[in-house]
Write a protein that holds these residues in place. Structure first.
Motif, PDB file in Angstrom:
ATOM      1  N   GLY A 402     -18.675   7.272 -16.141  1.00  0.00           N
ATOM      2  CA  GLY A 402     -18.083   7.448 -17.465  1.00  0.00           C
ATOM      3  C   GLY A 402     -18.593   6.466 -18.507  1.00  0.00           C
ATOM      4  O   GLY A 402     -18.334   6.633 -19.703  1.00  0.00           O
ATOM      5  N   LEU A 403     -19.282   5.442 -18.067  1.00  0.00           N
ATOM      6  CA  LEU A 403     -19.791   4.445 -19.021  1.00  0.00           C
ATOM      7  C   LEU A 403     -21.277   4.615 -19.318  1.00  0.00           C
ATOM      8  O   LEU A 403     -21.838   3.871 -20.128  1.00  0.00           O
ATOM      9  N   LEU A 404     -21.898   5.582 -18.681  1.00  0.00           N
ATOM     10  CA  LEU A 404     -23.344   5.726 -18.875  1.00  0.00           C
ATOM     11  C   LEU A 404     -23.673   6.214 -20.286  1.00  0.00           C
ATOM     12  O   LEU A 404     -24.807   6.123 -20.743  1.00  0.00           O
ATOM     13  N   ARG A 405     -22.665   6.760 -20.946  1.00  0.00           N
ATOM     14  CA  ARG A 405     -22.791   7.093 -22.368  1.00  0.00           C
ATOM     15  C   ARG A 405     -21.593   6.427 -23.038  1.00  0.00           C
ATOM     16  O   ARG A 405     -20.447   6.828 -22.812  1.00  0.00           O
ATOM     17  N   HIS A 406     -21.886   5.412 -23.858  1.00  0.00           N
ATOM     18  CA  HIS A 406     -20.786   4.598 -24.371  1.00  0.00           C
ATOM     19  C   HIS A 406     -21.170   4.008 -25.724  1.00  0.00           C
ATOM     20  O   HIS A 406     -22.321   3.602 -25.938  1.00  0.00           O
ATOM     21  N   ARG A 407     -20.179   3.938 -26.615  1.00  0.00           N
ATOM     22  CA  ARG A 407     -20.363   3.264 -27.896  1.00  0.00           C
ATOM     23  C   ARG A 407     -19.179   2.332 -28.066  1.00  0.00           C
ATOM     24  O   ARG A 407     -18.026   2.764 -27.933  1.00  0.00           O
ATOM     25  N   GLY A 408     -19.458   1.055 -28.303  1.00  0.00           N
ATOM     26  CA  GLY A 408     -18.354   0.114 -28.434  1.00  0.00           C
ATOM     27  C   GLY A 408     -18.786  -1.153 -29.143  1.00  0.00           C
ATOM     28  O   GLY A 408     -19.985  -1.412 -29.317  1.00  0.00           O
ATOM     29  N   ASP A 504     -20.539  -6.026 -33.803  1.00  0.00           N
ATOM     30  CA  ASP A 504     -21.593  -5.016 -34.029  1.00  0.00           C
ATOM     31  C   ASP A 504     -21.375  -3.855 -33.069  1.00  0.00           C
ATOM     32  O   ASP A 504     -21.063  -4.064 -31.891  1.00  0.00           O
ATOM     33  N   MET A 505     -21.594  -2.644 -33.544  1.00  0.00           N
ATOM     34  CA  MET A 505     -21.444  -1.490 -32.645  1.00  0.00           C
ATOM     35  C   MET A 505     -22.727  -1.297 -31.838  1.00  0.00           C
ATOM     36  O   MET A 505     -23.832  -1.310 -32.384  1.00  0.00           O
ATOM     37  N   VAL A 506     -22.532  -1.127 -30.537  1.00  0.00           N
ATOM     38  CA  VAL A 506     -23.663  -0.937 -29.626  1.00  0.00           C
ATOM     39  C   VAL A 506     -23.554   0.452 -29.006  1.00  0.00           C
ATOM     40  O   VAL A 506     -22.458   0.888 -28.623  1.00  0.00           O
ATOM     41  N   ARG A 507     -24.713   1.126 -28.897  1.00  0.00           N
ATOM     42  CA  ARG A 507     -24.719   2.475 -28.317  1.00  0.00           C
ATOM     43  C   ARG A 507     -25.630   2.517 -27.108  1.00  0.00           C
ATOM     44  O   ARG A 507     -26.804   2.157 -27.188  1.00  0.00           O
ATOM     45  N   LEU A 508     -25.056   2.962 -25.997  1.00  0.00           N
ATOM     46  CA  LEU A 508     -25.824   3.121 -24.748  1.00  0.00           C
ATOM     47  C   LEU A 508     -25.792   4.590 -24.356  1.00  0.00           C
ATOM     48  O   LEU A 508     -24.726   5.200 -24.303  1.00  0.00           O
ATOM     49  N   ASP A 509     -26.974   5.143 -24.086  1.00  0.00           N
ATOM     50  CA  ASP A 509     -27.050   6.511 -23.571  1.00  0.00           C
ATOM     51  C   ASP A 509     -28.124   6.508 -22.484  1.00  0.00           C
ATOM     52  O   ASP A 509     -29.331   6.582 -22.775  1.00  0.00           O
ATOM     53  N   VAL A 510     -27.683   6.390 -21.236  1.00  0.00           N
ATOM     54  CA  VAL A 510     -28.627   6.198 -20.136  1.00  0.00           C
ATOM     55  C   VAL A 510     -29.488   7.431 -19.930  1.00  0.00           C
ATOM     56  O   VAL A 510     -30.701   7.336 -19.721  1.00  0.00           O
ATOM     57  N   GLU A 511     -28.886   8.615 -20.004  1.00  0.00           N
ATOM     58  CA  GLU A 511     -29.672   9.833 -19.779  1.00  0.00           C
ATOM     59  C   GLU A 511     -30.770   9.978 -20.832  1.00  0.00           C
ATOM     60  O   GLU A 511     -31.904  10.356 -20.527  1.00  0.00           O
TER      61      GLU A 511
END
Ligand code: FES
Length: 590
Positions: A402-408, A504-511
């Motif tokens: 559930g965290l592999l796509r995350h913005r926080g 700062d907002m960080v965006r992770l999208d592993v796929e």
């Protein structure tokens, strides 16, 4: 073949040097006959400060016995030993020092071949880096993994379960007595960590490279088969010496393609990204970060060993070990790559009759067939974006899906000291992205394995055990979580990571392979101008390290140790070209 009269000390009179060596060898018991035999150096990384090598006495004796049985002269010699939990700030700071030590001692002493005996995380890559540069016939004997521990019926493995139980203790879920009882079972026998940590990963990938006798990597440290394997390795080293089969003929791009494929199939340690890149470069091969991603995406996960499963190396050994894995994976491998047996992987499998041996019923959950993999891919992903222009890595199978796509929002720690000072009181939520700076190759220094940033107590109390974490450091191969590692360039040399601020907002999208911070380029640039460089050490090895260490995507080797790299991972240079390049490296002092 040179023998004991080879590589004489220079006094301006080689005849006198040989005369002197003969005289000075008599008290060691060498007869004239011994001077006619191949000499095998047995590089022993035993140290009382390296618990993973505590059993090396009998292991090295077995290697030497094998050399004698094959008609060679074994000469044991010591080098730097790197015991992972016994070095401050990190064993990685000293990997290149160990590689230099190994290379120069292999090159300077009168050996016709060398057996490299190592085990704990950094030792095997260091030895292979040194041996690849020295380019003397060489093979590896690893120390083998520990047996699993047992706590009230639960099998425990170092150090996946070390971290898990420590987190439960921090969360107040277990008491000190339980923690102490667990502690007694985490490392119960001789050997290296028995999960798919860095030591296991490196031993397995080195076997896949062809630099170890088949089947050697997974034999438990305390199993009698390990001594038999060591003895056979001693015999094989004499044959290598006689054949003059050098690492430059074995450590080819094809061999590294096999190693990266096996790395993906075992869900191996992210540290292998750094080590394999550094090792390959010593043989003139450029591995790009994206090569790991490409191979991982096309390779199914065939093992379930902690931290991407619940089994241990002893289970993998009983399932058939590396030969069984490689045979199942053969459609994605290049079985005609040469190995230290003087034969190809395919020929080794035939000799072992691997095809006739099914995985025992009890171990079908440990080693799968490619038609029914545990996961469709290896899970090693490379990320790009304005936070990591030169890349970053994540082991997605060890992360929370559930965290592999995350913005926080980022919650930033400037360095390890800042983390230690504020962690217990910081107002964190599960949505935060923990950012730890200055644990890269230069900033650490030595790129310590602090990337699995501890979850703040405020989040632990809510029952949450994972958050997105980002750093320019590494994490142990035994560790797990949604952890982005090896961010490059690192903060200490002015990478954008240095500019990230809390909120700062960080965006992770592993796929999609993306890691970004939502800050305008001009703001990032302005913040970076205000940063301070870490102080340059005044002297010694740390000064050398500071001045010359390369970034993570280049393997964290020293720039002056890395020769020209004419080949990519996807090239197939003919033998004549391999030989000519090796000759040129030697002529140029590489
Ligand atoms: Fe040596 Fe884990 S402590 S391999």
């Amino acid at each position: 073949m040179g023998g004991l009269y080879d590589k004489v000390t220079r006094y301006g009179d080689p005849g006198f040097s040989r005369f002197l060596r003969r005289a000075m060898s008599r008290n060691l018991g060498f007869s004239a006959d011994d001077f006619e035999r191949p000499v095998v150096g047995v590089l022993n990384t035993f140290s009382e400060v390296n618990r993973c090598h505590a059993h090396f006495g009998p292991l090295v004796e077995a290697v030497k016995r094998g050399v004698l049985m094959a008609g060679g002269v074994p000469l044991e010699f010591p080098t730097i030993s790197l015991g992972e939990p016994f070095l401050e700030p990190s064993a990685m700071l000293f990997r290149n020092l160990a590689a230099m030590d190994a290379e120069e001692m292999i090159r300077a002493q009168p050996f016709d071949a060398v057996v490299l005996v190592g085990g704990c995380d950094k030792t095997l890559p260091a030895l292979v880096m040194g041996a690849a540069s020295a380019d003397l016939p060489a093979l590896v004997v690893s120390g083998g993994p520990m047996l699993a521990g047992d706590f009230q019926g639960e099998r425990l493995g170092a150090c996946t379960d070390c971290r898990r139980y420590w987190t439960e203790w921090r969360a107040g879920r277990i008491d000190a007595d339980t923690l102490e009882a667990v502690n007694r079972e985490l490392a119960p026998t001789h050997g290296h960590c028995m999960v798919m940590g860095t030591a296991s990963t490196m031993a397995i990938t080195i076997e896949a490279l062809g630099l170890m006798l088949p089947g050697g990597a997974a034999i438990p440290a305390v199993h009698q088969e390990r001594l038999a394997h060591a003895e056979a390795s001693g015999k094989a080293a004499v044959a290598l010496a006689r054949a003059g089969l050098r690492p430059s003929r074995i450590l080819t791009p094809r061999a590294y393609r096999n190693a990266l494929t096996v790395l993906a199939a075992i869900g191996g340690s992210t540290n292998a990204v750094v080590h394999l890149t550094a090792m390959a470069a010593r043989s003139g091969i450029r591995i790009a970060l994206d090569d790991f991603d490409r191979i991982s995406r096309r390779t199914p996960l065939l093992t379930q060993v902690k931290p991407v499963g619940r089994y241990h190396l002893e289970d993998f050994y009983h399932a058939g070990g590396v030969p069984a894995l490689m045979w199942r994976l053969r459609a994605l491998l290049e079985p005609d790559a040469l190995t230290v047996t003087g034969r190809t992987h395919r020929e080794n499998w035939e000799a072992l009759r691997v095809a006739e041996r099914p995985v025992p019923e009890a171990y079908r959950e440990v080693l799968a067939d490619p038609e029914r993999p545990f996961k469709p891919d290896g899970g090693l992903r490379v990320l790009r974006g304005n936070l990591c222009p030169d890349g970053a890595v994540i082991k997605s199978h060890a992360a929370t899906p559930g965290l592999l796509r995350h913005r926080g929002p980022a919650l930033v720690f400037e360095n390890e000291a800042d983390l230690e000072r504020r962690l217990s009181d910081v107002a964190a939520t599960p949505e935060h992205v923990l950012v730890l700076k200055s644990i890269g190759p230069v900033g650490g220094p030595g790129m310590p394995e602090a990337g699995m940033i501890p979850i703040p107590p405020a989040v632990l109390r809510r029952g949450v055990r994972d958050m997105v974490r980002i750093s320019d450091g590494r994490m142990s191969g035994t560790a797990y979580g949604t952890v982005v590692l090896h961010v490059a360039p690192e903060a200490a040399v002015g990478g954008p990571l240095a500019a990230v601020e809390t909120g700062d907002m960080v965006r992770l999208d592993v796929e999609a392979g993306v890691l970004e911070v939502e800050v305008a380029p001009e703001d990032l640039a302005r913040r970076l101008q205000a940063r301070r460089r870490p102080p340059r050490p005044a002297r010694g090895y740390r000064r050398l390290y500071f001045d010359h260490v390369l970034q993570a995507p280049e393997g964290v080797d020293f720039d002056f140790l890395r020769p020209p790299t004419p080949w990519s991972l996807w090239d197939d240079p003919p033998e004549a070209e391999l030989d000519e390049a090796a000759r040129q490296r030697a002529a140029d002092g590489y």
